[in-house]
Each structure stands twice: as structure tokens, then as C-alpha cells.
Design a protein around this motif. Structure first.
Motif, PDB file in Angstrom:
ATOM      1  N   SER A 195       0.847  -1.485   0.138  1.00 14.94           N
ATOM      2  CA  SER A 195       0.013   0.136  -0.037  1.00 14.94           C
ATOM      3  C   SER A 195       0.841   1.333   0.009  1.00 14.94           C
ATOM      4  O   SER A 195       0.483   2.302  -0.726  1.00 14.94           O
ATOM      5  N   SER A 196       1.950   1.229   0.788  1.00 14.49           N
ATOM      6  CA  SER A 196       3.048   2.498   0.672  1.00 14.49           C
ATOM      7  C   SER A 196       3.384   2.633  -0.690  1.00 14.49           C
ATOM      8  O   SER A 196       3.704   3.690  -1.172  1.00 14.49           O
ATOM      9  N   TYR A 197       3.826   1.596  -1.416  1.00 14.08           N
ATOM     10  CA  TYR A 197       4.295   1.632  -2.682  1.00 14.08           C
ATOM     11  C   TYR A 197       3.367   2.312  -3.790  1.00 14.08           C
ATOM     12  O   TYR A 197       3.465   3.330  -4.407  1.00 14.08           O
ATOM     13  N   HIS A 198       2.098   1.897  -3.579  1.00 15.17           N
ATOM     14  CA  HIS A 198       0.826   2.455  -4.215  1.00 15.17           C
ATOM     15  C   HIS A 198       0.692   4.048  -4.071  1.00 15.17           C
ATOM     16  O   HIS A 198       0.407   4.609  -4.953  1.00 15.17           O
ATOM     17  N   GLU A 199       0.801   4.154  -2.540  1.00 10.92           N
ATOM     18  CA  GLU A 199       0.636   5.615  -2.289  1.00 10.92           C
ATOM     19  C   GLU A 199       1.870   6.614  -2.980  1.00 10.92           C
ATOM     20  O   GLU A 199       1.667   7.459  -3.667  1.00 10.92           O
ATOM     21  N   THR A 200       2.963   5.999  -3.093  1.00  8.55           N
ATOM     22  CA  THR A 200       4.124   6.736  -3.685  1.00  8.55           C
ATOM     23  C   THR A 200       4.053   6.867  -4.941  1.00  8.55           C
ATOM     24  O   THR A 200       4.474   7.984  -5.695  1.00  8.55           O
ATOM     25  N   LYS A 201       3.561   5.643  -5.520  1.00  9.08           N
ATOM     26  CA  LYS A 201       3.446   5.833  -7.044  1.00  9.08           C
ATOM     27  C   LYS A 201       2.362   7.003  -7.316  1.00  9.08           C
ATOM     28  O   LYS A 201       2.461   7.851  -8.249  1.00  9.08           O
ATOM     29  N   LYS A 202       1.298   7.096  -6.728  1.00  9.78           N
ATOM     30  CA  LYS A 202       0.323   8.108  -6.880  1.00  9.78           C
ATOM     31  C   LYS A 202       0.875   9.384  -6.765  1.00  9.78           C
ATOM     32  O   LYS A 202       0.855  10.248  -7.596  1.00  9.78           O
ATOM     33  N   ASN A 225      10.212   9.727 -14.416  1.00 11.64           N
ATOM     34  CA  ASN A 225       9.721   8.910 -15.252  1.00 11.64           C
ATOM     35  C   ASN A 225      10.344   7.362 -14.842  1.00 11.64           C
ATOM     36  O   ASN A 225       9.821   6.307 -14.786  1.00 11.64           O
ATOM     37  N   SER A 226      11.778   7.651 -14.566  1.00  9.19           N
ATOM     38  CA  SER A 226      12.506   6.424 -14.147  1.00  9.19           C
ATOM     39  C   SER A 226      12.079   6.049 -12.798  1.00  9.19           C
ATOM     40  O   SER A 226      11.993   4.758 -12.628  1.00  9.19           O
ATOM     41  N   MET A 227      11.849   6.946 -11.967  1.00 13.26           N
ATOM     42  CA  MET A 227      11.285   6.468 -10.584  1.00 13.26           C
ATOM     43  C   MET A 227       9.967   5.866 -10.671  1.00 13.26           C
ATOM     44  O   MET A 227       9.993   4.848 -10.012  1.00 13.26           O
ATOM     45  N   LEU A 228       9.074   6.160 -11.576  1.00 12.42           N
ATOM     46  CA  LEU A 228       7.693   5.557 -11.818  1.00 12.42           C
ATOM     47  C   LEU A 228       8.017   4.221 -12.222  1.00 12.42           C
ATOM     48  O   LEU A 228       7.117   3.407 -11.801  1.00 12.42           O
ATOM     49  N   SER A 229       8.727   3.931 -13.182  1.00 10.90           N
ATOM     50  CA  SER A 229       9.210   2.859 -13.764  1.00 10.90           C
ATOM     51  C   SER A 229       9.595   1.813 -12.640  1.00 10.90           C
ATOM     52  O   SER A 229       9.253   0.512 -12.588  1.00 10.90           O
ATOM     53  N   ASP A 230      10.548   2.237 -11.949  1.00  8.86           N
ATOM     54  CA  ASP A 230      11.000   1.607 -10.856  1.00  8.86           C
ATOM     55  C   ASP A 230       9.851   1.210  -9.853  1.00  8.86           C
ATOM     56  O   ASP A 230      10.014   0.033  -9.367  1.00  8.86           O
TER      57      ASP A 230
END
Length: 171
Positions: free
Chosen positions: A3-10, A44-49
Motif C-alpha cells: 500500500s505504501s508503494y501504491h501511495e508513492t506511485k500516486k 519517469n525512471s522513478m515511476l518505472s522502478d
């Protein structure tokens, strides 16, 4: 954790959107847009990771991997053995009797091994490997088969790859 990764992605997507809007408003200033383009590529690179990590955590295995389990053919050819037993057998003298096999039995085992290896090679690869085993040079093999020396090399490389993919280990 997922869930924290999903929040970070958002939040990262929101940051990317803000940077893109800022770039649109500053189209006239080239130095500023170049700086913003660099920041957008980093985001974009961060999002990909982040997406890669989420996919890994969700599936439980590396994203893009074709096999979920290891090939088992290699393990079928392995025989688990404890080295302590080897010492005991040598001390007792029993290992010598087991290693001394009649020539016919050894030849039969070699023939079976060669037959198993041939199953993973094409007919051309088999021909090339036989000629290499006989000690012929690649240029002579090329003349005999009517192909280029480079084609002989590529056939050997593909044959070795087929052997490894079949689970055999080349020494």
C-alpha cells in the motif's frame, strides 16, 4: 508495504503531472524547459522502478520472467552424494570394485550418453560436433558440409546453447 508503494506511485504521478504543466507554461524559456525535461525523465525512471517493484510484490516473482520454477531436467541428471561416504568407501576398498566396470558396460554407458546428447541437437549440429570430435578443423568442416567457416562457428555456438538449455553441463 504494498500500500505504501501504491501511495508513492500516486504521489510520483502527481509530481510528474505538475512538472509537465510547469513545462507547458514555460515553453518560451529554453533553459528552464531543458531543466524540467531532465526532471521529468528522472521522475519517469522513478515511476518505472516503482511499477516494477509493485509487480514483483504482487506476483511474488520477477516481472517478465517466463518460468516460475527452475528447469527440472538438470536435477534429474544429478545424484545427491555425501562426500563422507566416499571416504568410508575408499577406506573399506569397496569403491574400487564399483569403479572397475567391464569395457563393454563403459562403452554402453558412453553410447547412451551420446544418444541423449544427440536428442537436443539438429542433424547439422550433430554432424559438426562429430567432425569436431574427430579433430577436423573448422575450415575443413566447412568444405565438407559446403557452408562457410562462420556458419560452422555459429552451428557450434547454437549446439552448445541447445545442450545447456536441455539441462546438460558442458565441461
Amino acid at each position: 508495504m504494498l500500500s505504501s508503494y501504491h501511495e508513492t506511485k500516486k504521489r510520483t504521478k502527481e509530481l510528474k503531472h505538475q512538472l509537465e504543466e510547469k513545462r507547458e507554461t514555460m515553453k518560451d524559456n529554453r533553459s528552464e524547459t531543458a531543466s524540467l525535461d531532465n526532471e521529468i525523465s528522472i521522475v519517469n525512471s522513478m515511476l518505472s522502478d516503482i511499477e516494477y517493484t509493485i509487480a514483483w510484490l504482487t506476483s511474488g516473482r520477477q516481472p517478465g520472467a517466463m518460468r516460475g520454477i527452475e528447469r527440472q531436467a538438470a536435477y534429474k541428471r544429478e545424484v545427491p552424494f555425501d562426500s563422507k561416504w566416499l571416504d568410508v568407501m575408499i577406506e573399506q576398498g569397496t569403491i574400487i570394485h564399483e569403479l572397475e566396470k567391464p569395457d563393454g558396460e563403459v562403452e554402453e554407458m558412453k553410447e547412451q550418453l551420446v544418444a541423449d546428447l544427440k536428442k537436443c541437437l539438429t542433424s547439422t549440429q550433430q554432424d559438426v560436433f562429430i567432425m569436431v570430435a574427430q579433430g577436423l578443423e573448422r575450415s575443413n568442416i566447412a568444405k565438407v558440409l559446403g557452408i562457410s567457416r562462420q556458419a560452422v562457428h555459429e552451428t557450434i555456438v547454437r549446439g552448445k546453447r541447445n545442450i545447456k538449455e536441455a539441462g546438460w553441463m558442458m565441461v
